[in-house]
Design an enzyme around this catalytic site. Structure first.
Site, PDB file in Angstrom:
ATOM      1  N   ILE A  88       0.824  -1.204   0.000  1.00  0.00           N
ATOM      2  CA  ILE A  88       0.000   0.000   0.000  1.00  0.00           C
ATOM      3  C   ILE A  88       0.864   1.263   0.000  1.00  0.00           C
ATOM      4  CG2 ILE A  88      -2.041  -1.045   1.013  1.00  0.00           C
ATOM      5  CD1 ILE A  88      -1.128  -0.063   3.746  1.00  0.00           C
ATOM      6  N   GLY A  89       2.092   1.116  -0.497  1.00  0.00           N
ATOM      7  CA  GLY A  89       3.016   2.236  -0.520  1.00  0.00           C
ATOM      8  C   GLY A  89       4.118   2.121   0.507  1.00  0.00           C
ATOM      9  N   GLU A  98       2.493   2.754  11.809  1.00  0.00           N
ATOM     10  CA  GLU A  98       1.517   3.580  12.514  1.00  0.00           C
ATOM     11  C   GLU A  98       2.068   4.351  13.702  1.00  0.00           C
ATOM     12  OE1 GLU A  98      -2.629   1.458  12.202  1.00  0.00           O
ATOM     13  OE2 GLU A  98      -1.061  -0.054  12.158  1.00  0.00           O
TER      14      GLU A  98
END
Length: 699
Positions: A461-462, A662
């Site tokens: 996702i990158g 995160e």
């Protein structure tokens, strides 16, 4: 097979798909246009609650190029999906503003959009409620918060400890809804051929999408292929199956032609999840020397009437600081709003903003340095569970960060430093994120010439997943990473979990490491030329990854911020932002730094620019696109640095890695808020810290 010194761990290998992305050759979900493809445009509800009484499509069907209009009256019937948000076009109910109520299909995107605007829709409106308050009569305590965490945990006697404490802090912090807004909107292209469904979907996990589609359409998963080869960001909003995959598949089945659907950005906020708003009351009690005697963190949040999703914002307080008395709880109310969902560091980002702001307030009340306060309350075991930490590098991050930032050179007095019209301040906050891992499978193959080939249904996702997984395999095989061919992003590959919870690399990498290690052993035992079919090994980490660890496993970090506040306009600028992390073994320095700093940039947005209310009259979000919902730009991110400490944790996985996607956002907003307070002397407890909010304290 030739060997050379492996570039692992940590080598800053350039991500292998970088050139494809910058030259436009990487193909995304909407880049697929099969022959005879129809274009779809969704029509969202314009009421907050009620039902659709009529959809008049005559004018829409008269638009040149419009093929058909799907509504609840003629759409294919679904079985009960695994997520209620996927039950689209199944009945006349409108549970919230923006719920999809029709789908216009045409030979071009322009015709589909024009046809959608020509639909005439009639409603029966019901009274609605979209406003979250701390005393809402519908509030209740759920059984669980997101992630299966207990909604309420109590240790000791918090009220008695607070009453007896030398110093108390009692503060309430508020955050409005936040939106993910990935660069690539949610999109899918669907094709039915001979009873087999193929969907190219913008998703963080093709395996999960296939499972959802199989249940919704009553199919054997073997009759479905989902491809998520390149994904332009997700940040949690693509972590579970979203309506575009179901709508595209429904429309393709109904018309007998391929269908491609991309949600326009203005519709994303209401159909793909968001970070729920929270009202968080934090109460801290401490002895005169700063030792915490009581921690109470109580969260009020909202969910939808479609399903229950409870932002687990009080959970980080169960991990962070030692205290014999603790109460951490969540209450939630179901409102007529879109369903909240995952957004980067769900729970941790919002919860740590409140907790770390309260810790700063406590340090001020005690006259104690905020770094020292955190160090004095650094626990030896996880406070909530009593389990030993597999490793806990928070203290090292705080000390390293303070040294790099020049923290101890600051004047601790608030509003003491000014440069012209700018008020200068510094702030600090801690960060944490759990170490998560899921079972995965993978295969490793050596071709007759010895060249390695890794197959795993991971999703990039990158984050650079292709590159890091190739490095893991290369290390196990003793070869250069560039010699490793790797296939990801399709359900035709060995099954793997989604990219979410900072668990992707740990989960996929474990299976890749095992498959590659087994292949290396097979090759070492083999004599003579390899067979024409080569040699293949497979791995399944179901047993190991599924075992409960006796250790509390978390990544930690420390964020330091310097802000400048314009005393005339109230504008806040982040001059410097430093993050120092303890995140296990870093597998690729280049991609890791990108992940850390990317999270910190999102934290700047959370602190200063991002926020979205809900209109109480119409029930819709007030900021639906990037013109109204302001994300940070390059001018907002002048000096951002990310560093990490060396951490050798033997209780994680074969790579010794922790998730890094995160934790960068977790403490950033609090550090900036604390810096603004230091600069101005004013403590604001609601994000974002916009000029209009600050000005009354500066005049």
């Amino acid at each position: 097979m030739t060997t050379q010194a492996p570039q692992f761990p940590g080598a800053p290998v350039v991500r292998r798909e970088a050139r494809d992305k910058v030259t436009g050759t990487a193909r995304y979900a909407l880049d697929r246009t099969p022959a005879g493809c129809l274009y779809a445009w969704t029509v969202p509800a314009t009421i907050a609650a009620g039902r659709v009484t009529a959809v008049r499509a005559v004018d829409a069907l008269a638009v040149p190029g419009v093929h058909s209009v799907l509504t609840h009256d003629n759409a294919p019937a679904l079985r009960e999906p695994d997520d209620p948000i996927l039950a689209v076009l199944q009945d006349d109910r409108v549970p919230h503003h923006g719920w999809p109520i029709a789908l216009v299909l045409a030979d071009s995107l322009e015709a589909a959009r024009t046809g959608a605007g020509a639909l005439h829709i009639e409603y029966e409106r019901d009274p609605h409620d979209v406003t979250l308050t701390e005393d809402h009569p519908g509030l209740y305590t759920p059984d669980e918060a997101n992630g299966g965490e207990p909604a309420l945990r109590v240790r000791g006697d918090v009220e008695r400890a607070l009453a007896a404490s030398h110093v108390q802090v009692d503060a309430t912090y508020r955050m409005s809804a936040l939106h993910n807004h990935p660069m690539e909107p949610h999109a899918a292209t669907a094709v039915w051929e001979d009873g087999h469904l193929t969907v190219h979907d913008s998703s963080q996990g093709a395996t999960k999408v296939r499972e959802s589609l199989a249940q919704a359409f009553g199919l054997n998963p073997d009759r479905i292929t989902v491809v998520s080869e390149h994904v332009g960001g997700g940040f949690g909003s693509k972590g579970t199956t979203r309506p575009q995959a179901v709508l595209a598949a429904m429309a393709a089945r109904h018309t007998g032609r391929p269908v491609k659907l991309g949600f326009p950005r203005a519709q994303l906020a209401e159909v793909v999840g968001h970070r729920a708003p929270t009202i968080q009351r934090v109460r801290l009690g401490a002895d005169e020397d700063g030792t915490l005697t009581a921690v109470s963190h109580e969260v009020v949040t909202r969910t939808s009437t479609v399903k229950e999703f409870v932002e687990q914002a009080a959970v980080p307080a169960r991990v962070m600081y030692a205290s014999p008395n603790s109460r951490t709880g969540h209450r939630v109310v179901a409102l007529d709003v879109p369903s909240p969902s995952w957004m980067r560091a769900p729970g941790e980002a919002s919860g740590m903003y409140a907790l770390e702001s309260a810790m700063d307030e406590l340090a001020s009340a005690l006259g104690l340095d905020p770094v020292e306060l955190r160090l004095r309350n650094d626990p030896q075991t996880e406070p909530d569970s009593g389990r030993p930490f597999s490793s806990r590098g928070l203290a090292a991050c705080l000390r390293e960060g303070a040294a790099r930032f020049g923290w101890h050179d600051r004047d601790p007095r608030p509003a003491a430093r000014q440069e012209g019209r700018w008020l200068i301040g510094t702030g600090v906050a801690s960060a944490t994120y759990p170490v998560l891992v899921s079972p995965s499978t993978a295969s490793a193959h050596a071709a007759p010439d010895g060249s390695p080939h890794i197959r795993v249904n991971a999703t990039d996702i990158g984050t650079g997943a292709r590159t890091v997984l190739a490095q893991i395999a290369a290390d196990a095989l003793g070869v250069a990473p560039e010699t490793v061919r790797i296939d990801i992003g399709s359900t035709e590959l060995p099954a793997a979990p989604l990219a979410g919870g900072s668990s992707g690399t740990a989960s996929w990498g474990w299976a890749v490491h095992r498959a590659a290690t087994d292949l290396a052993a097979r090759l070492a035992e083999h004599t003579g030329p390899l067979p024409p079919e080569g040699i293949t090994t497979t791995a399944d980490t179901e047993r190991e990854a599924g075992e409960e660890s006796p250790y509390a496993r978390h990544a930690f970090g420390a964020h330091f911020a310097e802000t400048a506040v314009d005393a005339v306009t109230g504008e806040v600028r982040v001059r410097r932002l430093l993050g120092v992390y303890a995140a296990g073994r870093i597998l690729n320095e280049r991609t890791a730094r990108s992940q850390f700093t990317g999270g910190m940039v999102m934290g700047i947005g959370m602190a200063l620019t991002e926020g979205c209310g809900t209109d109480p009259v119409f029930g819709d979000f007030t900021a639906k696109d990037l013109a109204a919902y302001h994300v940070p730009v390059c001018a907002d991110t002048a000096d951002i640095q990310a560093h990490w400490i060396e951490e050798d944790d033997r209780h994680l996985n074969p790579m010794g890695s922790k998730g890094i996607g995160e934790i960068g956002i977790v403490g950033t907003a609090a550090a900036i808020g604390n810096a603004v307070r230091h600069a101005t002397g004013a403590r604001l407890r609601e994000l974002p810290l916009t000029p209009d909010a600050l000005l009354p304290y500066l005049l």
